[in-house]
Design a protein around this motif. Structure first.
Motif, mmCIF file in Angstrom:
data_model
loop_
_atom_site.group_PDB
_atom_site.id
_atom_site.type_symbol
_atom_site.label_atom_id
_atom_site.label_comp_id
_atom_site.label_asym_id
_atom_site.label_seq_id
_atom_site.Cartn_x
_atom_site.Cartn_y
_atom_site.Cartn_z
ATOM 1 N N ARG A 77 37.485 33.172 39.431
ATOM 2 C CA ARG A 77 37.792 34.564 39.725
ATOM 3 C C ARG A 77 37.227 35.437 38.612
ATOM 4 N NH1 ARG A 77 38.821 32.144 43.557
ATOM 5 N NH2 ARG A 77 40.716 32.046 44.781
ATOM 6 N N TRP A 79 37.269 38.551 35.885
ATOM 7 C CA TRP A 79 38.283 38.994 34.920
ATOM 8 C C TRP A 79 37.854 40.330 34.339
ATOM 9 C CZ3 TRP A 79 42.758 36.894 32.655
ATOM 10 C CH2 TRP A 79 43.206 37.553 31.511
ATOM 11 N N PHE A 109 43.472 43.143 36.953
ATOM 12 C CA PHE A 109 43.788 42.495 38.229
ATOM 13 C C PHE A 109 44.609 41.246 37.945
ATOM 14 C CE2 PHE A 109 39.582 44.444 38.646
ATOM 15 C CZ PHE A 109 39.849 45.364 39.646
ATOM 16 N N HIS A 110 45.674 41.049 38.715
ATOM 17 C CA HIS A 110 46.488 39.841 38.590
ATOM 18 C C HIS A 110 45.839 38.740 39.416
ATOM 19 C CE1 HIS A 110 49.965 37.198 39.591
ATOM 20 N NE2 HIS A 110 50.119 37.312 38.291
ATOM 21 N N ARG A 111 45.649 37.565 38.812
ATOM 22 C CA ARG A 111 45.025 36.425 39.506
ATOM 23 C C ARG A 111 46.004 35.261 39.552
ATOM 24 N NH1 ARG A 111 40.910 38.943 41.898
ATOM 25 N NH2 ARG A 111 39.351 39.669 40.466
ATOM 26 N N GLN A 112 46.024 34.550 40.696
ATOM 27 C CA GLN A 112 46.822 33.339 40.843
ATOM 28 C C GLN A 112 45.921 32.220 41.327
ATOM 29 O OE1 GLN A 112 49.844 34.678 43.661
ATOM 30 N NE2 GLN A 112 51.357 34.453 42.027
ATOM 31 N N GLU A 124 48.370 31.411 36.577
ATOM 32 C CA GLU A 124 48.192 32.829 36.867
ATOM 33 C C GLU A 124 47.907 33.575 35.581
ATOM 34 O OE1 GLU A 124 51.790 34.933 38.229
ATOM 35 O OE2 GLU A 124 52.828 33.066 37.799
ATOM 36 N N THR A 125 47.309 34.745 35.741
ATOM 37 C CA THR A 125 46.997 35.549 34.563
ATOM 38 C C THR A 125 48.287 36.131 34.000
ATOM 39 O OG1 THR A 125 46.564 37.453 35.979
ATOM 40 C CG2 THR A 125 44.661 36.181 35.264
#
Length: 140
Positions: A77, A79, A109-112, A124-125
């Protein structure tokens, strides 16, 4: 003037793997990113030592792999984050400076990273990350 902290703009490269710190079976992450740090010259100087406040933007790529699942694949993803840091420096001579910096950055952005068998979030971030660094620089 020599008694003022100069303005600075710094471009950097980050490569941060976590697999050498983890016990076997945990999610392995790799983070590749460019950093852009801008220091407007706000700070204190005493002789060869200075401390200044700076802003930082980070853009890059985060890859996660979970070795504990049956169908082992990586997920990647983008970042992006922004933050602030304090930088302390000491002049070494001949234009060289050693700097220690510490700052907080917040991802935009929140990433999982989720596995499907079983369905669970494995990484996750974080809402905020702490970055600490040592820099050797030379004034041009």
């Amino acid at each position: 003037r020599e008694d003022r902290i100069p303005l600075s703009l710094c471009l950097g490269w980050l490569y941060l793997p976590n697999d050498f710190l983890l016990p076997g079976g945990d999610v392995m992450d790799r983070w590749y990113a460019f950093t852009l740090t801008a220091c407007p010259g706000w700070g204190l100087r005493h002789g060869a030592l200075d401390v200044q406040a700076c802003a930082r933007a980070i853009g890059g790529w985060l890859t996660a792999t979970d070795p504990a699942v049956n169908n082992r694949r990586s997920a990647s993803r983008g970042w992006l984050s922004a933050g602030a840091l304090l930088r302390g420096g000491a002049a070494l001579g001949a234009g060289f400076t050693v700097e220690l910096e510490a700052g907080l950055d917040a991802p935009l952005f929140h990433r999982q990273f989720i596995t499907t068998t079983p369905l669970e979030t494995v990484a996750e971030t974080p809402p905020v990350s702490l970055l600490v660094g040592i820099v050797l620089s030379r004034r041009l």
